[in-house]
Design a protein around this motif. Structure first.
Motif, PDB file in Angstrom:
ATOM      1  N   GLU A   7       2.483 -20.484  48.393  1.00  0.00           N
ATOM      2  CA  GLU A   7       1.906 -21.257  49.427  1.00  0.00           C
ATOM      3  C   GLU A   7       0.824 -20.638  50.419  1.00  0.00           C
ATOM      4  O   GLU A   7      -0.135 -21.401  50.863  1.00  0.00           O
ATOM      5  CB  GLU A   7       3.411 -21.408  50.442  1.00  0.00           C
ATOM      6  CG  GLU A   7       4.416 -21.946  49.779  1.00  0.00           C
ATOM      7  CD  GLU A   7       5.565 -22.222  50.516  1.00  0.00           C
ATOM      8  OE1 GLU A   7       5.778 -21.473  51.541  1.00  0.00           O
ATOM      9  OE2 GLU A   7       6.569 -23.049  50.363  1.00  0.00           O
ATOM     10  N   MET A   8       0.975 -19.448  50.764  1.00  0.00           N
ATOM     11  CA  MET A   8      -0.283 -18.727  51.463  1.00  0.00           C
ATOM     12  C   MET A   8      -1.617 -18.951  50.592  1.00  0.00           C
ATOM     13  O   MET A   8      -2.729 -18.876  51.113  1.00  0.00           O
ATOM     14  CB  MET A   8       0.150 -17.259  51.467  1.00  0.00           C
ATOM     15  CG  MET A   8       1.477 -16.831  52.398  1.00  0.00           C
ATOM     16  SD  MET A   8       1.242 -17.334  54.180  1.00  0.00           S
ATOM     17  CE  MET A   8       2.003 -19.154  53.991  1.00  0.00           C
ATOM     18  N   ILE A   9      -1.390 -18.761  49.128  1.00  0.00           N
ATOM     19  CA  ILE A   9      -2.848 -18.690  48.565  1.00  0.00           C
ATOM     20  C   ILE A   9      -3.374 -20.116  48.710  1.00  0.00           C
ATOM     21  O   ILE A   9      -4.363 -20.262  48.817  1.00  0.00           O
ATOM     22  CB  ILE A   9      -2.522 -18.195  47.126  1.00  0.00           C
ATOM     23  CG1 ILE A   9      -2.134 -16.709  47.115  1.00  0.00           C
ATOM     24  CG2 ILE A   9      -4.023 -18.375  46.335  1.00  0.00           C
ATOM     25  CD1 ILE A   9      -1.705 -16.308  45.724  1.00  0.00           C
ATOM     26  N   GLN A  10      -2.380 -21.332  48.413  1.00  0.00           N
ATOM     27  CA  GLN A  10      -2.881 -22.370  48.362  1.00  0.00           C
ATOM     28  C   GLN A  10      -3.347 -23.143  49.729  1.00  0.00           C
ATOM     29  O   GLN A  10      -4.345 -23.603  49.783  1.00  0.00           O
ATOM     30  CB  GLN A  10      -1.510 -23.437  47.880  1.00  0.00           C
ATOM     31  CG  GLN A  10      -1.217 -23.310  46.452  1.00  0.00           C
ATOM     32  CD  GLN A  10      -0.039 -24.243  46.025  1.00  0.00           C
ATOM     33  OE1 GLN A  10       0.874 -24.550  47.094  1.00  0.00           O
ATOM     34  NE2 GLN A  10      -0.095 -24.718  44.913  1.00  0.00           N
ATOM     35  N   GLY A  11      -2.727 -22.410  50.727  1.00  0.00           N
ATOM     36  CA  GLY A  11      -3.285 -22.844  52.214  1.00  0.00           C
ATOM     37  C   GLY A  11      -4.560 -22.299  52.315  1.00  0.00           C
ATOM     38  O   GLY A  11      -5.311 -23.038  53.192  1.00  0.00           O
ATOM     39  N   ASN A  12      -4.855 -20.972  52.040  1.00  0.00           N
ATOM     40  CA  ASN A  12      -6.235 -20.724  52.342  1.00  0.00           C
ATOM     41  C   ASN A  12      -6.468 -19.733  51.290  1.00  0.00           C
ATOM     42  O   ASN A  12      -6.274 -18.390  51.410  1.00  0.00           O
ATOM     43  CB  ASN A  12      -6.311 -19.664  53.664  1.00  0.00           C
ATOM     44  CG  ASN A  12      -7.709 -19.449  54.148  1.00  0.00           C
ATOM     45  OD1 ASN A  12      -8.630 -19.699  53.330  1.00  0.00           O
ATOM     46  ND2 ASN A  12      -7.694 -18.946  55.235  1.00  0.00           N
ATOM     47  N   PRO A  13      -7.214 -19.965  50.095  1.00  0.00           N
ATOM     48  CA  PRO A  13      -7.615 -19.128  48.932  1.00  0.00           C
ATOM     49  C   PRO A  13      -8.485 -18.071  49.295  1.00  0.00           C
ATOM     50  O   PRO A  13      -8.647 -16.836  48.584  1.00  0.00           O
ATOM     51  CB  PRO A  13      -8.002 -20.291  47.992  1.00  0.00           C
ATOM     52  CG  PRO A  13      -7.718 -21.492  48.238  1.00  0.00           C
ATOM     53  CD  PRO A  13      -7.331 -21.432  49.800  1.00  0.00           C
ATOM     54  N   TYR A  21      -1.480 -11.058  48.559  1.00  0.00           N
ATOM     55  CA  TYR A  21      -0.504 -12.207  48.105  1.00  0.00           C
ATOM     56  C   TYR A  21      -0.408 -12.290  46.438  1.00  0.00           C
ATOM     57  O   TYR A  21       0.803 -12.271  45.773  1.00  0.00           O
ATOM     58  CB  TYR A  21      -0.570 -13.492  48.641  1.00  0.00           C
ATOM     59  CG  TYR A  21      -0.313 -13.490  49.913  1.00  0.00           C
ATOM     60  CD1 TYR A  21       0.963 -13.138  50.402  1.00  0.00           C
ATOM     61  CD2 TYR A  21      -1.017 -13.925  51.207  1.00  0.00           C
ATOM     62  CE1 TYR A  21       1.442 -13.354  51.840  1.00  0.00           C
ATOM     63  CE2 TYR A  21      -0.747 -13.901  52.252  1.00  0.00           C
ATOM     64  CZ  TYR A  21       0.318 -13.508  52.614  1.00  0.00           C
ATOM     65  OH  TYR A  21       0.815 -13.690  54.082  1.00  0.00           O
ATOM     66  N   LEU A  22      -1.444 -12.083  45.695  1.00  0.00           N
ATOM     67  CA  LEU A  22      -1.663 -12.034  44.389  1.00  0.00           C
ATOM     68  C   LEU A  22      -0.939 -10.970  43.829  1.00  0.00           C
ATOM     69  O   LEU A  22      -0.198 -11.094  42.601  1.00  0.00           O
ATOM     70  CB  LEU A  22      -3.049 -11.869  43.843  1.00  0.00           C
ATOM     71  CG  LEU A  22      -3.875 -13.588  44.155  1.00  0.00           C
ATOM     72  CD1 LEU A  22      -5.282 -13.126  43.717  1.00  0.00           C
ATOM     73  CD2 LEU A  22      -3.224 -14.355  43.233  1.00  0.00           C
ATOM     74  N   GLU A  23      -0.790  -9.763  44.425  1.00  0.00           N
ATOM     75  CA  GLU A  23      -0.325  -8.532  43.838  1.00  0.00           C
ATOM     76  C   GLU A  23       1.184  -8.805  44.123  1.00  0.00           C
ATOM     77  O   GLU A  23       1.726  -8.425  43.018  1.00  0.00           O
ATOM     78  CB  GLU A  23      -0.772  -7.314  44.761  1.00  0.00           C
ATOM     79  CG  GLU A  23       0.144  -6.058  44.584  1.00  0.00           C
ATOM     80  CD  GLU A  23      -0.172  -4.833  45.359  1.00  0.00           C
ATOM     81  OE1 GLU A  23       0.427  -3.743  44.971  1.00  0.00           O
ATOM     82  OE2 GLU A  23      -1.182  -5.118  46.227  1.00  0.00           O
ATOM     83  N   MET A  24       1.574  -9.293  45.168  1.00  0.00           N
ATOM     84  CA  MET A  24       2.973  -9.599  45.428  1.00  0.00           C
ATOM     85  C   MET A  24       3.521 -10.543  44.354  1.00  0.00           C
ATOM     86  O   MET A  24       4.619 -10.360  43.819  1.00  0.00           O
ATOM     87  CB  MET A  24       3.249  -9.825  46.680  1.00  0.00           C
ATOM     88  CG  MET A  24       2.994  -9.031  47.936  1.00  0.00           C
ATOM     89  SD  MET A  24       3.214  -9.708  49.578  1.00  0.00           S
ATOM     90  CE  MET A  24       4.863 -10.073  49.610  1.00  0.00           C
TER      91      MET A  24
END
Length: 222
Positions: A7-13, A21-24
């Motif tokens: 959701e965080m990545i989609q909200g603001n890549p 967030y990618l690591e997590m």
């Protein structure tokens, strides 16, 4: 955790936090895959002996997982005091099972310490005793504590939690997993310390146990 990262990545890549967030996401997707594989293996009958796993290796994997999941919740403020003897400890369990066990026990302590804003939060992990067949590892935190009655309510199937104790299916299943591996999990008196003190008993790795037995036989001339 994975859903939150997506959701965080989609909200603001393009956000600066995206690599974090990618690591997590990568770590937790890997964790999910391991758990599914462990479930498949448990549902499929097998005559093979349980794998031998380094306690220290599983411990380090769990700390990495927890660090990614509690990155924004003062996880770094918690001091882990780990006994040097655990560096050479091997138990009769698969790596994923041992990770699941430690993850659940550590996570309960971490959440208690952080949610209650304990000053100088600490988790101590040390070798308690060793027998010819088992290792006993003591896991202690300096949180708000847990009574033996509450522990039984949290870990015994068929009993409802009372006195405001939150029911933890994870802790119940973890205790069953430990018992299925020939071990045990108990809550003991904190011996004057604040917080909760668990004694985790796990079977000693078969190969190592046999080697120690042979060495003892040579010493006494059998």
């Amino acid at each position: 955790v994975s859903k939150h990262c997506i959701e965080m990545i989609q909200g603001n890549p393009a956000a600066p936090e995206t690599p974090k967030y990618l690591e997590m996401l990568e770590r937790n997707v890997g964790r999910t895959e391991e758990l599914v594989q462990a479930l498949r293996a448990r549902l499929k009958p097998t005559t093979e002996c349980a794998a031998i796993t380094s306690f220290n290796e599983a411990h380090k994997n769990v700390l990495t997982l927890l660090a990614t999941q509690y990155r924004t919740k003062r996880f770094d403020s918690i001091t882990f005091n780990v006994s040097p003897e655990l560096n050479s400890l091997f138990v009769q369990a698969s790596k994923i099972d041992l990770i699941h066990i430690l993850d659940n026990l550590y996570r309960n302590s971490v959440e208690n310490l952080l949610n209650n804003k304990i000053e100088q939060p600490q988790i101590t992990v040390k070798l308690n005793t060793t027998t010819p067949t088992h290792h006993e590892v003591l896991i202690r935190d300096n949180g708000t504590g847990l009574s033996k009655k509450q522990f039984e309510e949290l870990t015994t199937f068929g009993r409802a939690a009372a006195n405001g104790v939150t029911c933890s299916m994870g802790l119940r299943l973890t205790r069953r997993l430990i018992e299925s591996l020939g071990g045990s999990l108990n809550l003991v008196d904190s011996m004057g310390y604040s917080g909760a003190t668990y004694v985790l008993k796990l079977k000693k790795a078969v190969i190592i146990a046999r080697a120690e037995a042979l060495a003892k036989e040579k010493q006494i001339g059998i």
